[in-house]
Design a protein around this motif. Sequence first.
Motif, PDB file in Angstrom:
ATOM      1  N   ILE A 148      38.025  50.879  45.630  1.00  0.00           N
ATOM      2  CA  ILE A 148      38.974  50.402  46.651  1.00  0.00           C
ATOM      3  C   ILE A 148      40.209  49.761  46.028  1.00  0.00           C
ATOM      4  CG2 ILE A 148      37.251  50.106  48.489  1.00  0.00           C
ATOM      5  CD1 ILE A 148      38.387  47.028  46.871  1.00  0.00           C
ATOM      6  N   ASP A 149      40.240  49.696  44.691  1.00  0.00           N
ATOM      7  CA  ASP A 149      41.383  49.002  44.100  1.00  0.00           C
ATOM      8  C   ASP A 149      41.835  49.615  42.768  1.00  0.00           C
ATOM      9  OD1 ASP A 149      43.340  47.200  43.566  1.00  0.00           O
ATOM     10  OD2 ASP A 149      42.116  45.416  43.639  1.00  0.00           O
ATOM     11  N   ALA A 150      41.014  49.423  41.712  1.00  0.00           N
ATOM     12  CA  ALA A 150      41.529  49.700  40.366  1.00  0.00           C
ATOM     13  C   ALA A 150      41.929  51.162  40.129  1.00  0.00           C
ATOM     14  CB  ALA A 150      40.499  49.262  39.327  1.00  0.00           C
ATOM     15  N   ALA A 170      35.366  41.225  47.402  1.00  0.00           N
ATOM     16  CA  ALA A 170      36.420  40.199  47.463  1.00  0.00           C
ATOM     17  C   ALA A 170      37.787  40.862  47.700  1.00  0.00           C
ATOM     18  CB  ALA A 170      36.441  39.400  46.164  1.00  0.00           C
ATOM     19  N   GLU A 171      37.990  42.030  47.082  1.00  0.00           N
ATOM     20  CA  GLU A 171      39.295  42.694  47.256  1.00  0.00           C
ATOM     21  C   GLU A 171      39.419  43.268  48.679  1.00  0.00           C
ATOM     22  OE1 GLU A 171      41.662  42.619  44.930  1.00  0.00           O
ATOM     23  OE2 GLU A 171      40.680  42.482  42.968  1.00  0.00           O
ATOM     24  N   ILE A 172      38.287  43.662  49.274  1.00  0.00           N
ATOM     25  CA  ILE A 172      38.359  44.146  50.667  1.00  0.00           C
ATOM     26  C   ILE A 172      38.747  42.972  51.582  1.00  0.00           C
ATOM     27  CG2 ILE A 172      37.109  45.254  52.563  1.00  0.00           C
ATOM     28  CD1 ILE A 172      35.393  46.718  50.586  1.00  0.00           C
ATOM     29  N   GLY A 176      45.755  35.656  45.654  1.00  0.00           N
ATOM     30  CA  GLY A 176      44.489  35.211  45.026  1.00  0.00           C
ATOM     31  C   GLY A 176      44.434  35.456  43.537  1.00  0.00           C
ATOM     32  N   HIS A 177      45.368  36.270  43.032  1.00  0.00           N
ATOM     33  CA  HIS A 177      45.275  36.694  41.633  1.00  0.00           C
ATOM     34  C   HIS A 177      45.985  35.764  40.654  1.00  0.00           C
ATOM     35  CE1 HIS A 177      43.643  40.272  43.407  1.00  0.00           C
ATOM     36  NE2 HIS A 177      43.472  40.860  42.231  1.00  0.00           N
ATOM     37  N   THR A 178      46.971  34.982  41.108  1.00  0.00           N
ATOM     38  CA  THR A 178      47.667  34.105  40.150  1.00  0.00           C
ATOM     39  C   THR A 178      46.647  33.102  39.611  1.00  0.00           C
ATOM     40  OG1 THR A 178      49.630  34.372  41.505  1.00  0.00           O
ATOM     41  CG2 THR A 178      49.705  32.635  39.838  1.00  0.00           C
ATOM     42  N   SER A 221      32.922  37.625  37.333  1.00  0.00           N
ATOM     43  CA  SER A 221      33.501  38.934  37.677  1.00  0.00           C
ATOM     44  C   SER A 221      34.927  38.770  38.208  1.00  0.00           C
ATOM     45  CB  SER A 221      32.634  39.637  38.712  1.00  0.00           C
ATOM     46  OG  SER A 221      32.808  39.028  39.973  1.00  0.00           O
ATOM     47  N   HIS A 222      35.663  39.876  38.152  1.00  0.00           N
ATOM     48  CA  HIS A 222      37.043  39.871  38.645  1.00  0.00           C
ATOM     49  C   HIS A 222      37.070  39.405  40.107  1.00  0.00           C
ATOM     50  CE1 HIS A 222      41.211  41.142  39.031  1.00  0.00           C
ATOM     51  NE2 HIS A 222      40.890  41.787  40.137  1.00  0.00           N
ATOM     52  N   GLY A 223      36.207  39.993  40.929  1.00  0.00           N
ATOM     53  CA  GLY A 223      36.225  39.659  42.362  1.00  0.00           C
ATOM     54  C   GLY A 223      35.820  38.223  42.632  1.00  0.00           C
ATOM     55  N   SER A 265      36.323  35.692  40.653  1.00  0.00           N
ATOM     56  CA  SER A 265      37.489  34.877  40.287  1.00  0.00           C
ATOM     57  C   SER A 265      38.551  34.947  41.386  1.00  0.00           C
ATOM     58  CB  SER A 265      38.145  35.383  38.996  1.00  0.00           C
ATOM     59  OG  SER A 265      37.203  35.787  38.064  1.00  0.00           O
ATOM     60  N   ILE A 266      38.736  36.156  41.903  1.00  0.00           N
ATOM     61  CA  ILE A 266      39.783  36.338  42.925  1.00  0.00           C
ATOM     62  C   ILE A 266      39.371  35.654  44.232  1.00  0.00           C
ATOM     63  CG2 ILE A 266      40.486  38.225  44.521  1.00  0.00           C
ATOM     64  CD1 ILE A 266      41.185  37.902  40.816  1.00  0.00           C
ATOM     65  N   ALA A 267      38.057  35.649  44.515  1.00  0.00           N
ATOM     66  CA  ALA A 267      37.571  34.967  45.726  1.00  0.00           C
ATOM     67  C   ALA A 267      37.951  33.484  45.642  1.00  0.00           C
ATOM     68  CB  ALA A 267      36.051  35.131  45.837  1.00  0.00           C
TER      69      ALA A 267
HETATM   70 ZN   LIG Z   1      42.126  42.370  41.748  1.00  0.00          ZN
END
Ligand SMILES: [Zn+2]
Length: 359
Positions: A129-131, A177-179, A238-240, A258-260, A262-264
């Motif tokens: 859904i993202d990368a 998290a990205e969804i 959420g990414h900064t 995990s990336h998600g 961290s982004i959460a």
């Molecule tokens: Zn991301």
Amino acid sequence: MKILNTPYYGIYFGEDSYIKKKNFFLKNFSKKILLVDNISKKNCLNYFLSKIDFLKKYYIINIPSGEEKKNIETCKVIWKKLLDINADRKSLFFNLGGGVITDLGGFACSVFKRGLNFINIPTTLLGMIDASIGGKTAINFLSLKNEIGLFNFPKGVIIDNNFLKTLSENDLKSGFAEIMKYGLISDINLWKKIKNLILKKKKLIYSYNLIINAIKIKNSIIEKDPLEKGLRKILNFGHTIGHAIESYFIYNLNKKISHGHSIAIGMICESWISYKMKMITKKEFEEINMIISLLYDNIKIYNSHISKIIDFMKHDKKNENNKIKFSLLKKIGYSIFNKEVDLFLIKKSFQKTNMINLI
Ligand SMILES: [Zn+2]
Ligand SMILES: NC(=O)c1ccc[n+]([C@@H]2O[C@H](COP(=O)([O-])OP(=O)(O)OC[C@H]3O[C@@H](n4cnc5c(N)ncnc54)[C@H](O)[C@@H]3O)[C@@H](O)[C@H]2O)c1
């Protein structure tokens, strides 16, 4: 099978995509190369090969899995192998794996002899859904996430959710998290759907429709701004803060979150900042904080390390003139980019989420 045609490539959905792409795969490519990591090799390669059994000859490049391998050393291994097999610009390169494989493989083959054709076959939820969509390829450099990279679109992406059967709960949550992010930045109905599901089931539920919905949202943003000159920056909500936390854990604490995940956490901090900057209401912030915290574990951060985390933000690619620029929420379902935020608010936001225990 559904196809989503973008101006640059097609996104193919479902397990009959391989046969639909057969003619393309069998075109006059000089070499076919598959990049996997040891885990996507174990879980996904046999299935993938069974779907493309019409490809008679191919080479496999296998690298160790993990974010810490998304670096120039791994690229060198790939480039050496490409030289050994005499890969040329008429070769076709398949990235079979999660976001690390599509980011790293996309980068490595985009610069090898100034560019090989590549296809992404994402095998994680986050990859799907993202990368794998959107044309960003990159590696990490000197502890900085995605610092070296380029925009380059694949020749196609295949979304086959059969791969998700072996994915861990942790990695499913990472993609989820990205969804959530897509709902928060641009689709209030998606956010409401996710909120109701989480409140009812108290756990992550994903469906193929949710995946397709998420891909369409990301794709519609990229179509308007493929090279992130403006609007596309909203995808960085959420990414900064999230990227800074992800890098800090890997490079300072030698621990992976995990990336998600961290982004959460980043999304809660940045929602609090949006509230403090009078863009969303307190009620909206509290809803976001509560829903996201229901799914993800708490993390511990040393109070004395906050300045180290902020140092990572100083290298964020959205910054301009040494100013840390954020993508924030105007209200749930609407976002804004290029917002400068006071350092004091950034620090304070770490105390405002249920998910960070400051010690
Ligand atoms: Zn991301
Ligand atoms: N290019 C972009 O636009 C973009 C967007 C978001 C994230 N990313 C990048 O994506 C990366 C994170 O992606 P990810 O979460 O997919 O990480 P990942 O590639 O590390 O995959 C997570 C884990 O799942 C394993 N795995 C892969 N497929 C599996 C399967 N089917 N079954 C079981 N295990 C499987 C992997 O080997 C790895 O151990 C980060 O580097 C991030 O920066 C890039």
